[in-house]
Design a protein around this motif. Structure first.
Motif, short mmCIF file in Angstrom:
data_model
loop_
_atom_site.label_atom_id
_atom_site.label_comp_id
_atom_site.label_asym_id
_atom_site.label_seq_id
_atom_site.Cartn_x
_atom_site.Cartn_y
_atom_site.Cartn_z
N GLY A 161 0.80 -1.22 0.00
CA GLY A 161 0.00 0.00 0.00
C GLY A 161 0.83 1.27 0.00
N VAL A 162 2.15 1.10 -0.08
CA VAL A 162 3.05 2.25 -0.04
C VAL A 162 3.19 2.84 -1.45
N ILE A 163 3.11 4.14 -1.55
CA ILE A 163 3.39 4.78 -2.85
C ILE A 163 4.79 5.39 -2.76
N PHE A 164 5.65 4.99 -3.67
CA PHE A 164 7.00 5.56 -3.76
C PHE A 164 7.26 5.80 -5.22
N CYS A 165 7.23 7.05 -5.64
CA CYS A 165 7.38 7.33 -7.07
C CYS A 165 7.95 8.74 -7.25
N PRO A 166 8.38 9.06 -8.47
CA PRO A 166 8.82 10.43 -8.74
C PRO A 166 7.67 11.39 -8.46
N ILE A 167 7.98 12.57 -7.94
CA ILE A 167 6.91 13.49 -7.59
C ILE A 167 6.16 13.96 -8.85
N SER A 168 6.87 14.00 -9.97
CA SER A 168 6.20 14.42 -11.21
C SER A 168 5.10 13.43 -11.57
N GLU A 169 5.33 12.17 -11.25
CA GLU A 169 4.31 11.16 -11.51
C GLU A 169 3.17 11.28 -10.51
N ALA A 170 3.51 11.57 -9.26
CA ALA A 170 2.47 11.73 -8.22
C ALA A 170 1.53 12.87 -8.57
N VAL A 171 2.10 13.95 -9.15
CA VAL A 171 1.26 15.08 -9.55
C VAL A 171 0.17 14.61 -10.52
N ARG A 172 0.53 13.69 -11.41
CA ARG A 172 -0.44 13.20 -12.39
C ARG A 172 -1.34 12.10 -11.83
N GLU A 173 -0.73 11.16 -11.07
CA GLU A 173 -1.47 9.98 -10.64
C GLU A 173 -2.19 10.13 -9.30
N HIS A 174 -1.64 10.97 -8.42
CA HIS A 174 -2.26 11.12 -7.10
C HIS A 174 -2.49 12.60 -6.79
N PRO A 175 -3.21 13.30 -7.68
CA PRO A 175 -3.33 14.76 -7.51
C PRO A 175 -3.97 15.16 -6.19
N GLU A 176 -4.92 14.33 -5.70
CA GLU A 176 -5.61 14.72 -4.46
C GLU A 176 -4.63 14.79 -3.29
N LEU A 177 -3.71 13.81 -3.22
CA LEU A 177 -2.73 13.81 -2.12
C LEU A 177 -1.75 14.97 -2.28
N VAL A 178 -1.28 15.16 -3.50
CA VAL A 178 -0.29 16.22 -3.73
C VAL A 178 -0.92 17.58 -3.42
N GLN A 179 -2.14 17.78 -3.90
CA GLN A 179 -2.78 19.08 -3.67
C GLN A 179 -3.02 19.33 -2.19
N GLN A 180 -3.33 18.26 -1.46
CA GLN A 180 -3.60 18.43 -0.04
C GLN A 180 -2.33 18.78 0.75
N TYR A 181 -1.21 18.17 0.38
CA TYR A 181 -0.02 18.30 1.23
C TYR A 181 1.11 19.18 0.68
N LEU A 182 1.21 19.32 -0.64
CA LEU A 182 2.33 20.08 -1.20
C LEU A 182 2.25 21.54 -0.74
N GLY A 183 3.33 22.03 -0.17
CA GLY A 183 3.34 23.42 0.30
C GLY A 183 2.64 23.61 1.63
N SER A 184 2.17 22.51 2.24
CA SER A 184 1.46 22.66 3.51
C SER A 184 2.45 22.75 4.67
N VAL A 185 3.70 22.36 4.45
CA VAL A 185 4.71 22.46 5.51
C VAL A 185 5.68 23.60 5.19
N VAL A 186 6.08 23.68 3.93
CA VAL A 186 6.91 24.79 3.46
C VAL A 186 6.08 25.57 2.45
N PRO A 187 5.39 26.64 2.89
CA PRO A 187 4.54 27.40 1.96
C PRO A 187 5.37 27.98 0.81
#
Ligand SMILES: Nc1ncnc2c1ncn2[C@@H]1O[C@H](COP(=O)(O)OP(=O)(O)OP(=O)(O)O)[C@@H](O)[C@H]1O
Ligand SMILES: [Mg+2]
Lengths: 494, 249
Positions: A161-187
């Motif tokens: 159940g672990v996702i380990f992939c290039p972030i460029s791929e995550a942007v395309r394949e897991h947009p909901e996770l990326v949108q929720q967390y990207l920039g949430s720690v380092v604005p």
């Protein structure tokens, strides 16, 4: 040969004088024109096949960056950086997206082999109980200039159940996770280099550990800058859901060049209730030559958010490379009883400059943090520890312990300790200890009398000095780090 | 054979050794005695190559090779071992690891195979046991927090493991309890043989009861003022150095 052994052998074989990772890979590159403007950002976004929201996020960051100024408070000194004289995108030319390792350019595979990075998925120890083998396997994401060229063990990880992939791929394949967390720690507009990274980041790793899962193996990303006059702007995002555990390691090298190269990464970690993230770095960017020519400017923002109760984030770093290091892996201890740790060894030799440390921001009740920093300076180098411990009003009974030791080799180098302590809660406790020592002549003589060469003697004494930090590294990498320390200090005595 | 001729040395420009002539044939143990500050430790340091000491005259050969032109680690590889009067602490450096690194460096320089961790531990445990040393001493950091006597015993353990050809023991008996003294002497006696020689610096006849020397030399004001057989040490025990020094002056 077992992969870890192979890594170690490679490190061993590169002992003796100089930087042995300095070779260049001859490979055809897809290079964006030099310079930074909205068109370049659009080009990066197109190359990465990004959705519209990602482009907008980047442009927002760019707009913020334009209004910001390079920070000058750190104890580092460098000629002005011409941000228009850099390539912001460099990728090996290839058929789109290699699906399996067999499709990766053999020249790239050879590069990573030379660096000792196992990109082949294979059992580490033939004939050993498969359960224990599983423990020592390492999944690797290899980032070459601006793109990830291979990620290993994805199938095994996917089953857990672990996702380990290039972030460029995550942007395309897991947009909901990326949108929720990207920039949430380092604005995006957190600081000058983080804003720049947000605008132009090209690749990096994405890790998601679902609720209750212990990641079945070490995850590791290996960064390599190869192209000339390029900046490397990688972005890493690790999310550990409630009760999950992960250990992640990053390594990095670059070819030996006379010019300075810019590396401005952002790493964000999020730990929810009871989650634990262990993030280890062995930083070995090209440090420049013995006269101070060339080398990487390493301006990095790393921050972890302990959002959940009892969560824990632990940073361990061994910094031996780069001409200039500017880096403060930090923890925001928001969840009650959450724990932040920072273990650091920073070595500077020749004309290297390091200004590094951490920030521990205690927000929640009963939060605890530990800082162990070991700075080693040799040659004409300068090594600064800069650390902030902040106890906010809600941080009842929070505790911090800081131990900050400096070791000087020779008398032309400098070590500086700059602790900032702010406490706004009377029940919070902050302890700070600091020492400065020199390698004594009689220690060296004692070792040499027993048959050790001067450099081995220095290596032994330095490793002894760093022991409390090295023991925090995953075992295989601790050995690698020890060798690296010895290599970085070569020529520092006598 | 160790052959020292007309050796003079100074530290920070101050002459300490003022013309030493001394020959230790292979297989022999010689004792060096003499008042505090006479230059005994200095002689040990100069023979092992400590940098702050400047050799101003004379020569030292060991089995025909010129020791003075060699780095300390090259002398160690040639078989020179100095048990320090005040052993040095190495914080964070594990004793077993230190010893294995040293032994393997010596073995490499002699063209022998290195010992792996398992082989080494076997050897180290056996030697510790023979010297009646607690095994946990191997796990601790080199000399850190060791008692005075433990430091001296650790020097002897290192000697037993590194198996030198020329051992210089600088007051290794000072601070040892009666049993330890006997064990240390036995440790040296065990190494005695045709290709082992030793210079034993001591203030006490007691050690020499267990470790009977072939010759005894008295060092005073940077010179050897008297040499004799084992009986010389007994004589000194009774009469002290004063008469000897006056006689030599
Ligand atoms: N760094 C130094 N600077 C000045 N004088 C020194 C230095 N080191 C040693 N000496 C002097 O050299 C002389 C010889 O010292 P050494 O340690 O060899 O004496 P020793 O015979 O071993 O004495 P002991 O029996 O007390 O051990 C002493 O007078 C000592 O003070
Ligand atoms: Mg002495």
């Amino acid at each position: 040969m077992p992969a870890v052994t192979e890594t170690l052998d490679t490190v061993q074989s590169v002992t003796q004088s100089g930087y042995k990772w300095g070779f260049e890979t001859a490979i055809e590159m897809d290079l964006a024109p030099k310079g930074l403007n909205e068109d370049i950002i659009r080009l990066i976004s197109v190359r990465k096949q990004e959705p519209e929201w990602m482009l907008e996020w980047r442009l927002k960051a760019y707009a913020a960056w334009l209004k910001m100024e390079e920070p000058h408070w750190a104890r580092v000194d460098h000629p002005p950086i011409d941000y228009q004289d850099l390539h912001y995108y460099a990728a090996p030319k290839k058929k789109p997206g290699p699906k399996s390792l067999d499709e990766v350019d053999p020249e790239l595979l050879r590069t990573y082999e030379k660096l000792g990075i196992p990109l082949k998925e294979r059992a580490l120890l033939a004939g050993v109980d498969p359960d224990t083998v599983q423990q020592t396997q390492v999944a690797v994401d290899a980032v070459f200039d601006s793109v990830s060229v291979a990620t290993t063990f994805r199938e095994t990880l996917r089953k857990a159940g672990v996702i380990f992939c290039p972030i460029s791929e995550a942007v395309r394949e897991h947009p909901e996770l990326v949108q929720q967390y990207l920039g949430s720690v380092v604005p995006v507009a957190d600081n000058f280099f983080a804003a720049l990274n947000s605008a132009v980041f090209t690749d990096g790793s994405f890790v998601f550990i679902p609720k209750g899962v212990r990641c079945p193996m070490e995850l590791s990303t290996y960064f390599r800058i190869n192209a000339r006059s390029t900046g490397q702007f990688e972005r890493t995002l690790i999310i550990a859901e409630a009760g999950s555990h992960v250990s992640y390691l990053e390594g990095c090298t670059a070819p030996q060049r006379d010019e300075n190269q810019l590396h401005a990464a952002v790493v964000e970690l999020v730990a929810l209730d009871d989650a634990q993230i262990k993030y280890s770095t062995v930083q070995n960017w090209y440090p420049g030559d013995s006269e101070g020519k060339g080398g990487i400017y390493n301006f990095v923002t790393k921050r972890g958010a302990c959002r959940g109760a009892r969560s824990k984030i632990s940073w361990t770093q061994v910094e031996t490379g780069s001409a200039i290091t500017w880096k403060y892996p930090s923890c925001i201890l928001q969840g009650d009883d959450s724990v932040g740790e920072f273990y650091s060894v920073a070595v500077t030799n020749n004309y290297q400059q390091a200004d590094t440390g951490t920030k521990m921001i205690h927000i929640g009740k009963g939060t605890r943090s530990t800082i162990i920093s070991k700075g080693i300076s040799a040659g004409h180098s300068n090594n600064t520890y800069r650390g902030l411990v902040r106890m906010l009003p809600g941080a009842a009974h929070a505790r911090n312990f800081t131990q900050c030791d400096s070791l000087l080799i020779g008398d032309r180098c400098g070590a500086h300790t700059v602790p900032y302590i702010e406490s706004r809660n009377l029940t919070a406790k902050v302890e700070h200890e600091a020492t400065t020592s020199k390698i004594a002549e009689d220690q060296l003589f004692y070792c040499r009398q027993r048959g050790l060469s001067e450099e081995d003697a220095v290596g032994l004494i330095v490793n002894g000095f760093c022991k409390d930090v090295l023991k925090e590294l995953p075992m295989e990498f601790a050995v690698e780090a020890q060798k690296l320390l010895a290599v970085s200090l070569e020529g520092s005595v006598g | 054979m160790l052959d020292i001729r007309g050796l003079a040395a100074s530290i920070v420009g101050k002459p300490i050794l003022k013309g030493i002539d001394l020959t230790v044939p292979e297989g022999e143990v010689h004792a060096i005695m003499g008042p505090n500050g006479s230059g005994k430790s200095t002689l040990g340091y100069v023979l092992s190559g400590r940098e702050d000491y400047e050799v101003t005259a004379g020569s030292v050969t060991f089995n025909g090779i010129d020791l003075l032109g060699m780095e300390p680690e090259q002398r160690a590889a040639a078989g020179v071992f100095l048990a320090f009067q005040a052993p040095i602490e190495l914080p964070g450096v594990n004793n077993a690891n230190f010893l294995r690194t040293a032994l393997n460096a010596l073995r490499r320089s002699r063209g022998q195979d290195e010992l792996d961790a398992v082989q080494f531990l076997k050897l180290a445990r056996a030697e510790s046991k023979r010297l009646a040393m607690p095994e946990d001493m191997l796990k601790r950091n080199v000399n850190v927090g060791f008692s005075g006597g433990e430091k001296k015993r650790n020097e002897v353990l290192q000697m037993a493991i590194l198996r030198p050809k020329l051992a210089i023991l600088d007051e290794t008996d000072s601070g040892l309890d009666i049993d330890a003294l006997r064990i240390v002497a036995d440790g040296v006696n065990a190494l005695r043989g045709p290709d082992f020689s030793a210079l034993v610096i001591t203030h006490h006849q007691r050690l020499l009861d267990h470790l009977v020397p072939n010759r005894v030399h008295v060092l005073a004001h940077g010179r050897i003022v008297r040499s004799g057989g084992p009986e010389l040490a007994k004589e000194l025990e009774k009469s002290g150095y004063a008469g000897l020094i006056a006689e030599a002056a």
